[in-house]
Design a protein around this motif. Sequence first.
Motif, mmCIF file in Angstrom:
data_model
loop_
_atom_site.group_PDB
_atom_site.id
_atom_site.type_symbol
_atom_site.label_atom_id
_atom_site.label_comp_id
_atom_site.label_asym_id
_atom_site.label_seq_id
_atom_site.Cartn_x
_atom_site.Cartn_y
_atom_site.Cartn_z
ATOM 1 N N GLY A 94 -5.316 -2.091 4.004
ATOM 2 C CA GLY A 94 -3.991 -2.232 3.415
ATOM 3 C C GLY A 94 -3.932 -3.010 2.125
ATOM 4 N N THR A 95 -5.072 -3.566 1.702
ATOM 5 C CA THR A 95 -5.141 -4.320 0.450
ATOM 6 C C THR A 95 -6.367 -3.871 -0.330
ATOM 7 N N ASN B 246 0.811 9.340 7.599
ATOM 8 C CA ASN B 246 1.762 9.108 8.680
ATOM 9 C C ASN B 246 1.432 7.834 9.441
ATOM 10 N N GLU C 92 -8.979 6.082 -4.298
ATOM 11 C CA GLU C 92 -8.247 6.214 -5.565
ATOM 12 C C GLU C 92 -8.828 5.342 -6.661
ATOM 13 N N PRO D 272 -7.133 2.434 3.917
ATOM 14 C CA PRO D 272 -5.876 2.403 4.665
ATOM 15 C C PRO D 272 -5.832 1.362 5.775
ATOM 16 N N MET E 185 0.848 -1.200 0.000
ATOM 17 C CA MET E 185 0.000 0.000 0.000
ATOM 18 C C MET E 185 0.878 1.242 0.000
ATOM 19 N N LYS E 186 0.719 2.082 -1.016
ATOM 20 C CA LYS E 186 1.454 3.341 -1.091
ATOM 21 C C LYS E 186 0.465 4.488 -0.927
ATOM 22 N N LYS E 187 0.543 5.190 0.198
ATOM 23 C CA LYS E 187 -0.334 6.332 0.460
ATOM 24 C C LYS E 187 0.442 7.404 1.202
ATOM 25 N N LEU E 188 0.045 8.646 1.021
ATOM 26 C CA LEU E 188 0.686 9.762 1.709
ATOM 27 C C LEU E 188 0.058 9.925 3.092
ATOM 28 N N THR F 166 -8.104 1.039 -2.076
ATOM 29 C CA THR F 166 -7.523 0.431 -0.884
ATOM 30 C C THR F 166 -7.840 1.271 0.341
#
Length: 329
Positions: A197-198, A6, A297, A194, A1-4, A192
């Motif tokens: 995660g998938t 923290n 997304e 958060p 998982m690529k997300k902006l 996805t």
Amino acid sequence: MKKLINGVETVLRESLDGFCAAHSDIVVLGEDHKFVRRRALKPGKVALVSGGGSGHEPLHVGFVGHGMLDAACPGQVFTSPTPDQMLAAAEAVDQGAGVLYVVKNYEGDVMNFEMAAEMASGTVATVVTNDDVAVEASSFSTGRRGVAGTLVVEKVVGAAAEAGADLASCQALGERVNARTRSMGIALTSCTVPAAGTPTFSLAEDEMEMGVGIHGEPGRRRVKLMPAREIADEMVAAILGDFGADASGEALLLVNGFGGTPTMELYLMYDNARKLIERRGIRITRSLVGNYVTSLEMAGCSLTVTLLDEEIARHWDAPVHTAALRWGM
């Protein structure tokens, strides 16, 4: 998982902090991040409150401001806000003319808003949106889902409230706009959440989901990817077919992106849908294209058609100033 982000546990809180700081001229963040409200409240005006799970931005917080919502309650991603959030929001914006809840038809949202209305000390009314023609029910709802048509209800009723309409009139108008609105969506990819995660579901490179919901719920069927004109043709046929003989006159066409679709493709879909609708004798006299009721997304879009009358068109055209919609001011 690529997300902006923290961290999964802070993503909503930090997003709301950023949103309210960026639009501090329009909105104020409620205590404990329970809601976002209009900075400038109007005494004697019916207050509009909506909300739902996050991940659909700019719905709903992006529609708080002049001419639309007075407050919005953001739940965790794809999770209904709690009754205490809704109650706190209503109490913060009630200016003596009552509160109208605008609720998408998902079981959690409807149940929690009903509980909040029962706990309210002031006068509260509700409009439930159910514009999705894709399926009659899903794992999230009893009956049709409320999707992008919710934006149209919030804009039209928000303008009426701004102009001084009373609570009963605002509720009746919201129900009429909802009854004259139909939507349908398609997905080219999943999204996805958060916390998960998938991806919510999987699609092959040559597949699409016809009639997808804004949480990634299954639609009518999974099919092979088609050219845009064929996708638009099936969506328009489903929408206009559901209207039946009532499909005539002038209309608003909203082409809504789900978060991962380029604007170029959304305008291409608008062009195809507009031509198909007008070929069937309906004149598109109002339009909106962009990402307004998203699904994180997800790549894909929805079409929404609202049959207009003089009152609905006038309130759609009325001035609005929110983070996501601005015209006439």
